[in-house]
Design a protein around this motif. Structure first.
Motif, PDB file in Angstrom:
ATOM      1  N   VAL A 100       0.865  -1.173   0.000  1.00  0.00           N
ATOM      2  CA  VAL A 100       0.000   0.000   0.000  1.00  0.00           C
ATOM      3  C   VAL A 100       0.904   1.225   0.000  1.00  0.00           C
ATOM      4  O   VAL A 100       1.719   1.401   0.917  1.00  0.00           O
ATOM      5  CB  VAL A 100      -0.927   0.020   1.238  1.00  0.00           C
ATOM      6  CG1 VAL A 100      -1.762   1.294   1.261  1.00  0.00           C
ATOM      7  CG2 VAL A 100      -1.814  -1.214   1.268  1.00  0.00           C
ATOM      8  N   ASP A 101       0.781   2.035  -1.032  1.00  0.00           N
ATOM      9  CA  ASP A 101       1.616   3.238  -1.162  1.00  0.00           C
ATOM     10  C   ASP A 101       3.104   2.931  -1.001  1.00  0.00           C
ATOM     11  O   ASP A 101       3.835   3.643  -0.306  1.00  0.00           O
ATOM     12  CB  ASP A 101       1.181   4.313  -0.158  1.00  0.00           C
ATOM     13  CG  ASP A 101      -0.235   4.805  -0.415  1.00  0.00           C
ATOM     14  OD1 ASP A 101      -0.638   4.853  -1.594  1.00  0.00           O
ATOM     15  OD2 ASP A 101      -0.930   5.135   0.561  1.00  0.00           O
ATOM     16  N   GLY A 102       3.560   1.837  -1.615  1.00  0.00           N
ATOM     17  CA  GLY A 102       4.973   1.505  -1.631  1.00  0.00           C
ATOM     18  C   GLY A 102       5.513   0.804  -0.401  1.00  0.00           C
ATOM     19  O   GLY A 102       6.698   0.516  -0.331  1.00  0.00           O
ATOM     20  N   GLU A 103       4.649   0.514   0.586  1.00  0.00           N
ATOM     21  CA  GLU A 103       5.089  -0.179   1.797  1.00  0.00           C
ATOM     22  C   GLU A 103       4.116  -1.298   2.125  1.00  0.00           C
ATOM     23  O   GLU A 103       2.919  -1.197   1.863  1.00  0.00           O
ATOM     24  CB  GLU A 103       5.172   0.790   2.972  1.00  0.00           C
ATOM     25  CG  GLU A 103       6.243   1.846   2.790  1.00  0.00           C
ATOM     26  CD  GLU A 103       6.419   2.710   4.018  1.00  0.00           C
ATOM     27  OE1 GLU A 103       6.028   2.282   5.123  1.00  0.00           O
ATOM     28  OE2 GLU A 103       6.949   3.818   3.866  1.00  0.00           O
TER      29      GLU A 103
END
Length: 138
Positions: A100-103
Motif C-alpha cells: 500500500v503506497d509503496g510499503e
C-alpha cells in the motif's frame, strides 16, 4: 496440500524453485519458496518482478532475518503486491502483507486452515498440513 486454488483461477500459477529477478544492475536474484505469477512454460528459469503477484517465504533458522527484513524491503521496492511469511514453529502461522503506497501493511495473521479471497479467487491454506510435512522430514 498446502494450498488449493479455485478452478476458476486461470490467470495465475504457483511456482517453486524459480528465480526472481529483482534488479539487473547490480544483479539481484532471489529464489522464493513459492511465487505466484502469470502462467509460463514449466521450464521457465527466471521471472521478472513485474510478472509476480505474490511471494511466499517459509522461515527457517538461517533465513528469519533475511525473510523479515531484507526480502521484505526488496520485494516492496520492486512492487510485488503480496508478500506472505510462513512460520512452521508450532503452531504454524502465516502473516500476509499487501503493498500500500509503496510499503507493506499487515493484512492478517493466520493459523490452522484458512480460507479467504485472493484477488477475487477463493483460496484455502492448510498451515497444519505444512507442520505435519515439516515434522516428517529426516
Amino acid at each position: 496440500m498446502f494450498w488449493s486454488l479455485d478452478e476458476r483461477l486461470t490467470e495465475l500459477a504457483a511456482f517453486a524453485g524459480v528465480e526472481l529477478l529483482l534488479a539487473e544492475k547490480p544483479l539481484t536474484i532471489r529464489v522464493p519458496d513459492v511465487l505466484v505469477a502469470s502462467p509460463s512454460p514449466l521450464d521457465v528459469p527466471r521471472l521478472g518482478a513485474e510478472d509476480v503477484s505474490l511471494v511466499i517465504e517459509v522461515l527457517s533458522e538461517g533465513t528469519v532475518r533475511t525473510d523479515r527484513v531484507t526480502k521484505f524491503s526488496e520485494y516492496a521496492e520492486v512492487g510485488i503486491e503480496h508478500y506472505w511469511i510462513v512460520d512452521l514453529d508450532d503452531p504454524a502461522s502465516m502473516v500476509t502483507y499487501r503493498l500500500v503506497d509503496g510499503e507493506y501493511e499487515n493484512f492478517g495473521e493466520h493459523t490452522g486452515k484458512v480460507s479467504f479471497d485472493f484477488d477475487g479467487t477463493p483460496l484455502t491454506l492448510d498451515l497444519d498440513a505444512l507442520t505435519t510435512r515439516h515434522a516428517q522430514r529426516p
